[in-house]
Design a protein around this motif. Structure first.
Motif, PDB file in Angstrom:
ATOM      1  N   THR A   1      -3.587   8.484  21.125  1.00  0.00           N
ATOM      2  CA  THR A   1      -2.514   7.488  21.186  1.00  0.00           C
ATOM      3  C   THR A   1      -1.972   7.346  19.768  1.00  0.00           C
ATOM      4  O   THR A   1      -2.566   7.827  18.810  1.00  0.00           O
ATOM      5  CB  THR A   1      -3.022   6.113  21.683  1.00  0.00           C
ATOM      6  N   PHE A   2      -0.856   6.652  19.631  1.00  0.00           N
ATOM      7  CA  PHE A   2      -0.264   6.484  18.305  1.00  0.00           C
ATOM      8  C   PHE A   2      -1.093   5.558  17.417  1.00  0.00           C
ATOM      9  O   PHE A   2      -1.083   5.687  16.195  1.00  0.00           O
ATOM     10  CB  PHE A   2       1.158   5.924  18.432  1.00  0.00           C
ATOM     11  N   THR A   3      -1.788   4.608  18.026  1.00  0.00           N
ATOM     12  CA  THR A   3      -2.489   3.579  17.253  1.00  0.00           C
ATOM     13  C   THR A   3      -4.008   3.758  17.273  1.00  0.00           C
ATOM     14  O   THR A   3      -4.757   2.822  17.001  1.00  0.00           O
ATOM     15  CB  THR A   3      -2.131   2.185  17.799  1.00  0.00           C
ATOM     16  N   HIS A   4      -4.467   4.936  17.608  1.00  0.00           N
ATOM     17  CA  HIS A   4      -5.902   5.204  17.739  1.00  0.00           C
ATOM     18  C   HIS A   4      -6.627   4.973  16.414  1.00  0.00           C
ATOM     19  O   HIS A   4      -6.147   5.341  15.350  1.00  0.00           O
ATOM     20  CB  HIS A   4      -6.114   6.641  18.207  1.00  0.00           C
ATOM     21  N   LEU A   5      -7.806   4.366  16.504  1.00  0.00           N
ATOM     22  CA  LEU A   5      -8.676   4.154  15.351  1.00  0.00           C
ATOM     23  C   LEU A   5     -10.041   4.789  15.600  1.00  0.00           C
ATOM     24  O   LEU A   5     -10.536   4.795  16.739  1.00  0.00           O
ATOM     25  CB  LEU A   5      -8.887   2.663  15.080  1.00  0.00           C
ATOM     26  N   ALA A   6     -10.634   5.330  14.543  1.00  0.00           N
ATOM     27  CA  ALA A   6     -12.056   5.667  14.556  1.00  0.00           C
ATOM     28  C   ALA A   6     -12.774   4.637  13.690  1.00  0.00           C
ATOM     29  O   ALA A   6     -12.147   3.967  12.854  1.00  0.00           O
ATOM     30  CB  ALA A   6     -12.280   7.075  14.024  1.00  0.00           C
TER      31      ALA A   6
ATOM     32  N   PHE B   1      -3.193 -10.972  24.700  1.00  0.00           N
ATOM     33  CA  PHE B   1      -4.358 -11.848  24.585  1.00  0.00           C
ATOM     34  C   PHE B   1      -4.704 -11.998  23.113  1.00  0.00           C
ATOM     35  O   PHE B   1      -4.312 -11.189  22.255  1.00  0.00           O
ATOM     36  CB  PHE B   1      -5.549 -11.272  25.364  1.00  0.00           C
ATOM     37  N   ASP B   2      -5.460 -13.043  22.805  1.00  0.00           N
ATOM     38  CA  ASP B   2      -5.928 -13.243  21.439  1.00  0.00           C
ATOM     39  C   ASP B   2      -7.022 -12.242  21.120  1.00  0.00           C
ATOM     40  O   ASP B   2      -7.923 -12.005  21.932  1.00  0.00           O
ATOM     41  CB  ASP B   2      -6.464 -14.666  21.272  1.00  0.00           C
ATOM     42  N   ARG B   3      -6.961 -11.663  19.929  1.00  0.00           N
ATOM     43  CA  ARG B   3      -7.966 -10.712  19.478  1.00  0.00           C
ATOM     44  C   ARG B   3      -8.138 -10.869  17.976  1.00  0.00           C
ATOM     45  O   ARG B   3      -7.373 -11.593  17.330  1.00  0.00           O
ATOM     46  CB  ARG B   3      -7.573  -9.271  19.830  1.00  0.00           C
ATOM     47  N   ALA B   4      -9.109 -10.195  17.425  1.00  0.00           N
ATOM     48  CA  ALA B   4      -9.278 -10.134  15.976  1.00  0.00           C
ATOM     49  C   ALA B   4      -8.622  -8.838  15.527  1.00  0.00           C
ATOM     50  O   ALA B   4      -9.245  -7.777  15.596  1.00  0.00           O
ATOM     51  CB  ALA B   4     -10.756 -10.154  15.604  1.00  0.00           C
ATOM     52  N   PRO B   5      -7.355  -8.870  15.138  1.00  0.00           N
ATOM     53  CA  PRO B   5      -6.636  -7.632  14.837  1.00  0.00           C
ATOM     54  C   PRO B   5      -7.282  -6.896  13.668  1.00  0.00           C
ATOM     55  O   PRO B   5      -7.765  -7.513  12.717  1.00  0.00           O
ATOM     56  CB  PRO B   5      -5.235  -8.113  14.492  1.00  0.00           C
ATOM     57  N   ILE B   6      -7.290  -5.578  13.762  1.00  0.00           N
ATOM     58  CA  ILE B   6      -7.887  -4.765  12.717  1.00  0.00           C
ATOM     59  C   ILE B   6      -6.923  -3.649  12.350  1.00  0.00           C
ATOM     60  O   ILE B   6      -6.157  -3.163  13.205  1.00  0.00           O
ATOM     61  CB  ILE B   6      -9.256  -4.206  13.175  1.00  0.00           C
ATOM     62  N   GLU B   7      -6.928  -3.252  11.088  1.00  0.00           N
ATOM     63  CA  GLU B   7      -6.031  -2.212  10.607  1.00  0.00           C
ATOM     64  C   GLU B   7      -6.834  -1.130   9.905  1.00  0.00           C
ATOM     65  O   GLU B   7      -7.972  -1.355   9.471  1.00  0.00           O
ATOM     66  CB  GLU B   7      -5.010  -2.805   9.633  1.00  0.00           C
ATOM     67  N   ALA B   8      -6.234   0.053   9.795  1.00  0.00           N
ATOM     68  CA  ALA B   8      -6.873   1.162   9.101  1.00  0.00           C
ATOM     69  C   ALA B   8      -7.228   0.753   7.677  1.00  0.00           C
ATOM     70  O   ALA B   8      -6.432   0.107   6.987  1.00  0.00           O
ATOM     71  CB  ALA B   8      -5.950   2.369   9.097  1.00  0.00           C
ATOM     72  N   GLY B   9      -8.438   1.091   7.274  1.00  0.00           N
ATOM     73  CA  GLY B   9      -8.916   0.752   5.939  1.00  0.00           C
ATOM     74  C   GLY B   9      -9.699  -0.543   5.882  1.00  0.00           C
ATOM     75  O   GLY B   9     -10.397  -0.815   4.882  1.00  0.00           O
TER      76      GLY B   9
ATOM     77  N   ALA C   1     -16.351 -11.313  18.124  1.00  0.00           N
ATOM     78  CA  ALA C   1     -14.977 -11.001  17.710  1.00  0.00           C
ATOM     79  C   ALA C   1     -14.538  -9.726  18.411  1.00  0.00           C
ATOM     80  O   ALA C   1     -15.297  -8.755  18.480  1.00  0.00           O
ATOM     81  CB  ALA C   1     -14.920 -10.825  16.200  1.00  0.00           C
ATOM     82  N   TYR C   2     -13.297  -9.731  18.914  1.00  0.00           N
ATOM     83  CA  TYR C   2     -12.780  -8.587  19.663  1.00  0.00           C
ATOM     84  C   TYR C   2     -11.742  -7.877  18.810  1.00  0.00           C
ATOM     85  O   TYR C   2     -10.631  -8.367  18.619  1.00  0.00           O
ATOM     86  CB  TYR C   2     -12.181  -9.058  20.985  1.00  0.00           C
ATOM     87  N   HIS C   3     -12.100  -6.699  18.295  1.00  0.00           N
ATOM     88  CA  HIS C   3     -11.245  -5.962  17.369  1.00  0.00           C
ATOM     89  C   HIS C   3     -10.410  -4.929  18.104  1.00  0.00           C
ATOM     90  O   HIS C   3     -10.946  -3.949  18.657  1.00  0.00           O
ATOM     91  CB  HIS C   3     -12.098  -5.282  16.294  1.00  0.00           C
ATOM     92  N   VAL C   4      -9.111  -5.134  18.082  1.00  0.00           N
ATOM     93  CA  VAL C   4      -8.129  -4.208  18.641  1.00  0.00           C
ATOM     94  C   VAL C   4      -7.089  -3.971  17.555  1.00  0.00           C
ATOM     95  O   VAL C   4      -6.755  -4.893  16.796  1.00  0.00           O
ATOM     96  CB  VAL C   4      -7.477  -4.796  19.907  1.00  0.00           C
ATOM     97  N   ASN C   5      -6.577  -2.750  17.466  1.00  0.00           N
ATOM     98  CA  ASN C   5      -5.604  -2.422  16.421  1.00  0.00           C
ATOM     99  C   ASN C   5      -4.492  -3.462  16.380  1.00  0.00           C
ATOM    100  O   ASN C   5      -3.902  -3.806  17.410  1.00  0.00           O
ATOM    101  CB  ASN C   5      -5.025  -1.026  16.675  1.00  0.00           C
ATOM    102  N   ALA C   6      -4.201  -3.936  15.180  1.00  0.00           N
ATOM    103  CA  ALA C   6      -3.149  -4.944  15.016  1.00  0.00           C
ATOM    104  C   ALA C   6      -1.805  -4.441  15.488  1.00  0.00           C
ATOM    105  O   ALA C   6      -0.926  -5.239  15.853  1.00  0.00           O
ATOM    106  CB  ALA C   6      -3.058  -5.352  13.544  1.00  0.00           C
ATOM    107  N   ALA C   7      -1.624  -3.109  15.511  1.00  0.00           N
ATOM    108  CA  ALA C   7      -0.347  -2.536  15.934  1.00  0.00           C
ATOM    109  C   ALA C   7      -0.207  -2.444  17.442  1.00  0.00           C
ATOM    110  O   ALA C   7       0.891  -2.179  17.945  1.00  0.00           O
ATOM    111  CB  ALA C   7      -0.173  -1.142  15.322  1.00  0.00           C
ATOM    112  N   ASP C   8      -1.280  -2.654  18.177  1.00  0.00           N
ATOM    113  CA  ASP C   8      -1.208  -2.590  19.640  1.00  0.00           C
ATOM    114  C   ASP C   8      -0.587  -3.870  20.184  1.00  0.00           C
ATOM    115  O   ASP C   8      -0.962  -4.979  19.794  1.00  0.00           O
ATOM    116  CB  ASP C   8      -2.601  -2.402  20.245  1.00  0.00           C
TER     117      ASP C   8
END
Length: 455
Positions: free
Chosen positions: A113-118, A85-93, A74-81
């Motif tokens: 960046t504005f949508t940076h995640l740790a 391409f298709d990805r497994a969107p992830i959000e804070a929390g 699964a490829y997790h990229v911020n849902a807000a980005d």
């Protein structure tokens, strides 16, 4: 037993991470050349199930999508980005379970960046870890100006708040694993540290020891230029880069090399500055593999210019090709190996190498041009009286500003000066490479001190 493996890319100053429990694994911020990750997976005998991106990277082309496709992860990229391409969107929390015991929690950390995640990793019986990308670095933070000056003010304050949020929410023993900060221009400053914890950062990181305004003022005052190719990285990553083709380019003979040089293409000599000065093909440019090759080539080259590589061995060409695909230079026109005698039908060109002591001596006897190609901040901290200052990254556009005469070119240690010398030599200028440490210049030359910034 959980293992966190750092995958270093020292030429770009970045790290990726492979984390596994002996059976399954996840990866954070993988570089473009995913064969390194695949080799680690095979070596550890583990299966990759998740790939996490902390942000849309500005300094390299990601291997995340290609790695996910190659492994079924699964490829997790911020849902807000905004990506194509298709990805497994992830959000804070959001929590993601990896294997039987590893839990990864996404934390909003805007600033780089504005949508940076740790990503916080919690595993029973293990010390927590946080993968901070370009947010909280060792003794620093990621720079907030890469999205343009219109956003810098907002992002620098967000970066401060993000660092404080991580420090407040995580135990002091939490291990910190940043992507940037090991030489990358994505870092506001650099650190010599090789590991850290939240507790350590609370004592040493300006974002956690200074007031917000002190942090903002100091960080913004310390920002200098960053590579021009960064402008290409965000769009490339949002488009979803494929796996690179690392097959060798076709071999070029002497006639082809001459044609390419005459056409204005870049024919790049990968050998050391010593070897290049001692003999090179007229019109070629020296970006040695012994320095930050890809960073400076990507910074200077007019984007899209055809590239041919010259190396002592095929292994050198392959190493350079790997470096270039990491920044999105995928297609090489050709390559050749050997020595200048194998690459040109005429006598190789040469130019002298010298020291700062040699420069001091020659300036007593005849007028020469002293060209300083360091960055603005370095110049401000101290420079040679009477030197002409044109930062390396601006030299191609400002060659006409280099005064007539013999040009003695220097940087801090010689690597950037060697690139500049090759540019000047290709422009048919009379050049001398100062292959010396600038810290020694004050012993023999009149050096404008740090206190004389206005000079």
């Amino acid at each position: 037993m959980m293992e966190i493996v750092a995958i270093d890319t020292p030429s770009l100053g970045d790290r990726s991470y492979l984390v596994h429990d002996g059976e399954v694994a996840f990866v954070v911020d993988p570089q473009r050349d995913i064969d390194r990750v695949l080799s680690l997976l095979e070596d550890r005998g583990v299966r990759l199930t998740h790939v996490f991106e902390t942000h849309i990277h500005n300094d390299y082309v990601t291997g995340g999508l290609a790695l996910a496709r190659a492994t079924g992860a699964a490829y997790h990229v911020n849902a807000a980005d905004e990506v194509s391409f298709d990805r497994a969107p992830i959000e804070a929390g959001e929590l993601v379970r990896v294997g039987q015991a590893m839990t990864v929690r996404a934390v909003a950390t805007p600033g780089h960046t504005f949508t940076h995640l740790a990503y916080v990793l919690e595993t029973p019986g293990e010390v927590p870890a946080v993968f901070t990308g370009g947010s909280l670095l060792f003794g620093s933070t990621g720079r907030p100006d890469l999205l343009g000056p219109a956003h810098t003010g907002e992002l620098v304050h967000a970066q401060y708040a993000s660092a404080r949020r991580l420090a407040a929410d995580l135990p002091d023993e939490t291990k910190v694993f940043p992507t940037h900060g090991f030489g990358s221009f994505c870092s506001a400053t650099q650190s010599e540290a090789d590991s850290s914890t939240i507790g350590t950062e609370k004592c040493a990181n300006p974002a956690l020891t200074q007031s917000e305004q002190e942090y903002v003022d100091a960080l913004l005052a310390g920002l200098d230029a960053y590579p021009a190719y960064y402008a290409q990285m965000g769009p490339a990553n949002a488009a979803g880069p494929a796996a690179p083709d690392l097959s060798m380019p076709h071999p070029a003979d002497k006639d082809e090399l001459k044609r390419r040089i005459d056409a204005g293409e870049w024919v790049v000599d990968l050998r050391t500055r010593t070897a290049f000065a001692s003999g090179h093909v007229a019109g070629t440019l020296n970006f040695g593999l012994d320095g930050n090759f890809a960073t400076y080539l990507g910074w200077l080259i007019p984007w899209g210019t055809p590239v041919t590589l010259l190396g002592a061995t095929s292994e050198d060409v392959a190493a350079a090709q790997r470096e270039l695909v990491r920044i999105g230079i995928d297609r090489l026109e050709a390559a050749a190996t050997g020595t200048p005698g194998d690459w040109t039908g005429t006598a190789p060109e040469v130019y002298p190498r010298a020291s700062f002591a040699d420069l001091a001596l020659v300036r007593h006897h005849r007028p020469v041009v002293t060209l300083d190609v360091r960055r603005d901040g370095e110049w401000t901290d101290g420079h040679i009286d009477g030197a002409v200052h044109i930062p390396l990254h601006g030299l191609l556009d400002r060659l006409g500003e280099v005064p007539d005469g013999e040009v003695w070119v220097h940087c801090q240690s010689g690597y950037r000066a060697s690139i500049a010398a090759s540019l000047l030599a290709a422009a048919r200028r009379d050049v001398v490479l100062i292959d010396d440490d600038f810290d020694l210049a004050g012993d023999v030359l009149a050096k404008v001190p740090v206190s004389a910034h206005g000079a």
